[in-house]
Design a protein around this motif. Structure first.
Motif, PDB file in Angstrom:
ATOM      1  N   TYR A  23       0.804  -1.220   0.000  1.00  0.00           N
ATOM      2  CA  TYR A  23       0.000   0.000   0.000  1.00  0.00           C
ATOM      3  C   TYR A  23       0.840   1.275   0.000  1.00  0.00           C
ATOM      4  CZ  TYR A  23      -3.787  -3.172   1.077  1.00  0.00           C
ATOM      5  OH  TYR A  23      -4.694  -4.183   1.022  1.00  0.00           O
ATOM      6  N   CYS A  24       2.146   1.150  -0.118  1.00  0.00           N
ATOM      7  CA  CYS A  24       3.026   2.325  -0.087  1.00  0.00           C
ATOM      8  C   CYS A  24       2.696   3.336  -1.181  1.00  0.00           C
ATOM      9  CB  CYS A  24       4.491   1.910  -0.214  1.00  0.00           C
ATOM     10  SG  CYS A  24       5.176   1.246   1.303  1.00  0.00           S
ATOM     11  N   GLU A  25       2.208   2.847  -2.308  1.00  0.00           N
ATOM     12  CA  GLU A  25       1.918   3.766  -3.412  1.00  0.00           C
ATOM     13  C   GLU A  25       0.825   4.768  -3.052  1.00  0.00           C
ATOM     14  OE1 GLU A  25      -0.285   1.938  -6.804  1.00  0.00           O
ATOM     15  OE2 GLU A  25      -0.006   0.108  -5.624  1.00  0.00           O
ATOM     16  N   TYR A  26       0.045   4.475  -2.013  1.00  0.00           N
ATOM     17  CA  TYR A  26      -1.023   5.383  -1.598  1.00  0.00           C
ATOM     18  C   TYR A  26      -0.578   6.329  -0.492  1.00  0.00           C
ATOM     19  CZ  TYR A  26      -3.588   1.790  -4.071  1.00  0.00           C
ATOM     20  OH  TYR A  26      -4.004   0.906  -5.020  1.00  0.00           O
ATOM     21  N   GLY A  27       0.646   6.181  -0.023  1.00  0.00           N
ATOM     22  CA  GLY A  27       1.123   6.966   1.108  1.00  0.00           C
ATOM     23  C   GLY A  27       1.699   8.318   0.751  1.00  0.00           C
ATOM     24  N   GLY A  28       2.074   8.540  -0.489  1.00  0.00           N
ATOM     25  CA  GLY A  28       2.618   9.836  -0.880  1.00  0.00           C
ATOM     26  C   GLY A  28       4.137   9.898  -0.856  1.00  0.00           C
ATOM     27  N   THR A  29       4.788   8.875  -0.319  1.00  0.00           N
ATOM     28  CA  THR A  29       6.253   8.851  -0.297  1.00  0.00           C
ATOM     29  C   THR A  29       6.743   7.612  -1.035  1.00  0.00           C
ATOM     30  OG1 THR A  29       6.179   7.724   1.828  1.00  0.00           O
ATOM     31  CG2 THR A  29       6.474  10.113   1.881  1.00  0.00           C
ATOM     32  N   THR A  30       6.159   7.351  -2.171  1.00  0.00           N
ATOM     33  CA  THR A  30       6.409   6.114  -2.903  1.00  0.00           C
ATOM     34  C   THR A  30       7.883   5.895  -3.203  1.00  0.00           C
ATOM     35  OG1 THR A  30       4.256   6.449  -3.935  1.00  0.00           O
ATOM     36  CG2 THR A  30       5.646   4.767  -4.887  1.00  0.00           C
ATOM     37  N   LYS A  31       8.565   6.928  -3.659  1.00  0.00           N
ATOM     38  CA  LYS A  31       9.973   6.779  -4.046  1.00  0.00           C
ATOM     39  C   LYS A  31      10.829   6.361  -2.847  1.00  0.00           C
ATOM     40  CE  LYS A  31      12.905   7.352  -7.443  1.00  0.00           C
ATOM     41  NZ  LYS A  31      12.956   6.255  -8.388  1.00  0.00           N
ATOM     42  N   LYS A  32      10.644   7.046  -1.722  1.00  0.00           N
ATOM     43  CA  LYS A  32      11.408   6.703  -0.520  1.00  0.00           C
ATOM     44  C   LYS A  32      11.055   5.299  -0.040  1.00  0.00           C
ATOM     45  CE  LYS A  32      12.226  11.228   1.524  1.00  0.00           C
ATOM     46  NZ  LYS A  32      11.929  12.092   2.666  1.00  0.00           N
ATOM     47  N   CYS A  33       9.773   4.960  -0.133  1.00  0.00           N
ATOM     48  CA  CYS A  33       9.326   3.632   0.290  1.00  0.00           C
ATOM     49  C   CYS A  33       9.977   2.548  -0.569  1.00  0.00           C
ATOM     50  CB  CYS A  33       7.808   3.516   0.203  1.00  0.00           C
ATOM     51  SG  CYS A  33       6.920   4.568   1.362  1.00  0.00           S
ATOM     52  N   GLN A  34      10.036   2.799  -1.874  1.00  0.00           N
ATOM     53  CA  GLN A  34      10.658   1.826  -2.776  1.00  0.00           C
ATOM     54  C   GLN A  34      12.131   1.638  -2.431  1.00  0.00           C
ATOM     55  OE1 GLN A  34       9.961   3.281  -6.743  1.00  0.00           O
ATOM     56  NE2 GLN A  34       7.949   2.327  -6.873  1.00  0.00           N
ATOM     57  N   GLU A  35      12.832   2.741  -2.165  1.00  0.00           N
ATOM     58  CA  GLU A  35      14.252   2.644  -1.814  1.00  0.00           C
ATOM     59  C   GLU A  35      14.432   1.857  -0.522  1.00  0.00           C
ATOM     60  OE1 GLU A  35      15.440   6.737  -1.674  1.00  0.00           O
ATOM     61  OE2 GLU A  35      15.306   6.967  -3.857  1.00  0.00           O
ATOM     62  N   TRP A  36      13.577   2.125   0.467  1.00  0.00           N
ATOM     63  CA  TRP A  36      13.661   1.418   1.741  1.00  0.00           C
ATOM     64  C   TRP A  36      13.407  -0.076   1.548  1.00  0.00           C
ATOM     65  CZ3 TRP A  36      10.162  -1.574   4.421  1.00  0.00           C
ATOM     66  CH2 TRP A  36      10.526  -1.924   5.716  1.00  0.00           C
ATOM     67  N   LEU A  37      12.366  -0.387   0.779  1.00  0.00           N
ATOM     68  CA  LEU A  37      11.997  -1.788   0.561  1.00  0.00           C
ATOM     69  C   LEU A  37      13.089  -2.531  -0.200  1.00  0.00           C
ATOM     70  CD1 LEU A  37       9.664  -3.752   1.095  1.00  0.00           C
ATOM     71  CD2 LEU A  37       8.768  -3.174  -1.152  1.00  0.00           C
ATOM     72  N   GLU A  38      13.680  -1.870  -1.185  1.00  0.00           N
ATOM     73  CA  GLU A  38      14.740  -2.506  -1.966  1.00  0.00           C
ATOM     74  C   GLU A  38      15.955  -2.811  -1.089  1.00  0.00           C
ATOM     75  OE1 GLU A  38      16.742  -1.967  -6.354  1.00  0.00           O
ATOM     76  OE2 GLU A  38      16.136  -0.165  -5.269  1.00  0.00           O
ATOM     77  N   LYS A  39      16.223  -1.918  -0.138  1.00  0.00           N
ATOM     78  CA  LYS A  39      17.371  -2.101   0.744  1.00  0.00           C
ATOM     79  C   LYS A  39      17.105  -3.164   1.812  1.00  0.00           C
ATOM     80  CE  LYS A  39      19.396   1.722   1.808  1.00  0.00           C
ATOM     81  NZ  LYS A  39      19.559   3.022   2.456  1.00  0.00           N
ATOM     82  N   LYS A  40      15.922  -3.118   2.425  1.00  0.00           N
ATOM     83  CA  LYS A  40      15.626  -3.993   3.568  1.00  0.00           C
ATOM     84  C   LYS A  40      15.048  -5.357   3.176  1.00  0.00           C
ATOM     85  CE  LYS A  40      16.670  -0.964   6.758  1.00  0.00           C
ATOM     86  NZ  LYS A  40      17.652  -1.128   7.781  1.00  0.00           N
ATOM     87  N   HIS A  41      14.202  -5.387   2.158  1.00  0.00           N
ATOM     88  CA  HIS A  41      13.533  -6.634   1.752  1.00  0.00           C
ATOM     89  C   HIS A  41      13.556  -6.766   0.230  1.00  0.00           C
ATOM     90  CE1 HIS A  41      11.992  -7.136   5.839  1.00  0.00           C
ATOM     91  NE2 HIS A  41      11.691  -5.850   5.809  1.00  0.00           N
ATOM     92  N   PRO A  42      14.703  -7.125  -0.350  1.00  0.00           N
ATOM     93  CA  PRO A  42      14.808  -7.178  -1.815  1.00  0.00           C
ATOM     94  C   PRO A  42      13.847  -8.180  -2.463  1.00  0.00           C
ATOM     95  CG  PRO A  42      16.882  -7.823  -0.759  1.00  0.00           C
ATOM     96  CD  PRO A  42      15.939  -7.434   0.317  1.00  0.00           C
ATOM     97  N   ASP A  43      13.557  -9.282  -1.780  1.00  0.00           N
ATOM     98  CA  ASP A  43      12.637 -10.272  -2.352  1.00  0.00           C
ATOM     99  C   ASP A  43      11.225  -9.705  -2.487  1.00  0.00           C
ATOM    100  OD1 ASP A  43      12.734 -10.193   0.457  1.00  0.00           O
ATOM    101  OD2 ASP A  43      11.672 -12.110   0.617  1.00  0.00           O
ATOM    102  N   LEU A  44      10.776  -8.997  -1.463  1.00  0.00           N
ATOM    103  CA  LEU A  44       9.450  -8.378  -1.501  1.00  0.00           C
ATOM    104  C   LEU A  44       9.415  -7.242  -2.524  1.00  0.00           C
ATOM    105  CD1 LEU A  44       6.676  -8.540  -0.183  1.00  0.00           C
ATOM    106  CD2 LEU A  44       7.474  -6.972   1.569  1.00  0.00           C
TER     107      LEU A  44
END
Length: 188
Positions: A23-44
């Motif tokens: 649901y990060c795409e609805y939060g308004g900080t999609t780019k930062k969320c994507q960077e965080w997710l890529e760093k912390k949970h690459p599989d997800l």
């Protein structure tokens, strides 16, 4: 026959927007969320944001709907970037004012304003000041509409050092020391 014990589901929450990553795409900080997710949970990240996953998600949409979705995504990204830039500009312009105010002949209070611009909770900071300097510290409303922290005693220099040491996101250039003397009544 023994029933199997139910196993709890582990849910991952985004470290940026605190929503589940889906649901990060609805939060308004999609780019930062994507960077965080890529760093912390690459599989997800690969499951949600990989080009194949995005293509599969938009495959069922009509061509016009896909164009609208792309346009909306670009608009949302631009809006988020503008908001981030505005916030950065606001922080750069924000000034923390530490004012030494004379109460009586040799009694002083120190007033600190402008901390709320840096996202600090004034009550917590006031409590930290009280503990650090062993004095009374309180949050009071200012007639101009904001709030200030009033610390008993002349601790303006120490407060500046404490702020720079404990709260690293406040730049040294944004801290201003002011001395406010009481006007003497003119004899006349």
């Amino acid at each position: 026959m023994a029933e199997p014990t139910p196993v709890g589901r582990e849910i991952i929450y985004c470290g940026v927007c605190t929503l589940p990553p889906e649901y990060c795409e609805y939060g308004g900080t999609t780019k930062k969320c994507q960077e965080w997710l890529e760093k912390k949970h690459p599989d997800l990240y690969a499951r949600i944001w990989s080009p194949e996953a995005l293509e599969a998600a938009t495959a069922s949409l009509s061509l016009a709907a896909q164009e609208r979705a792309a346009k909306d995504a670009a608009k949302k990204a631009a809006k988020a970037e503008a908001a981030e830039q505005k916030h950065a500009d606001k922080l750069a312009k924000s000034v923390v004012t530490i004012k030494r105010i004379e109460r009586n002949k040799r009694k002083f209070v120190t007033s600190v304003t402008g901390l709320e611009a840096f996202g600090l909770e004034l009550k917590k900071v006031a409590k930290d000041f009280g503990k650090k300097f062993a004095t009374g510290a309180s949050v009071t409303k200012v007639p101009s509409g904001g709030e200030e922290i009033v610390v008993q005693g002349d601790v303006s220099g120490e407060i500046e050092e404490f702020l720079l040491e404990k709260y690293k996101d406040i730049p040294e250039d944004n801290i201003e020391l002011v001395e406010d003397k009481k006007k003497k009544a003119s004899a006349g």
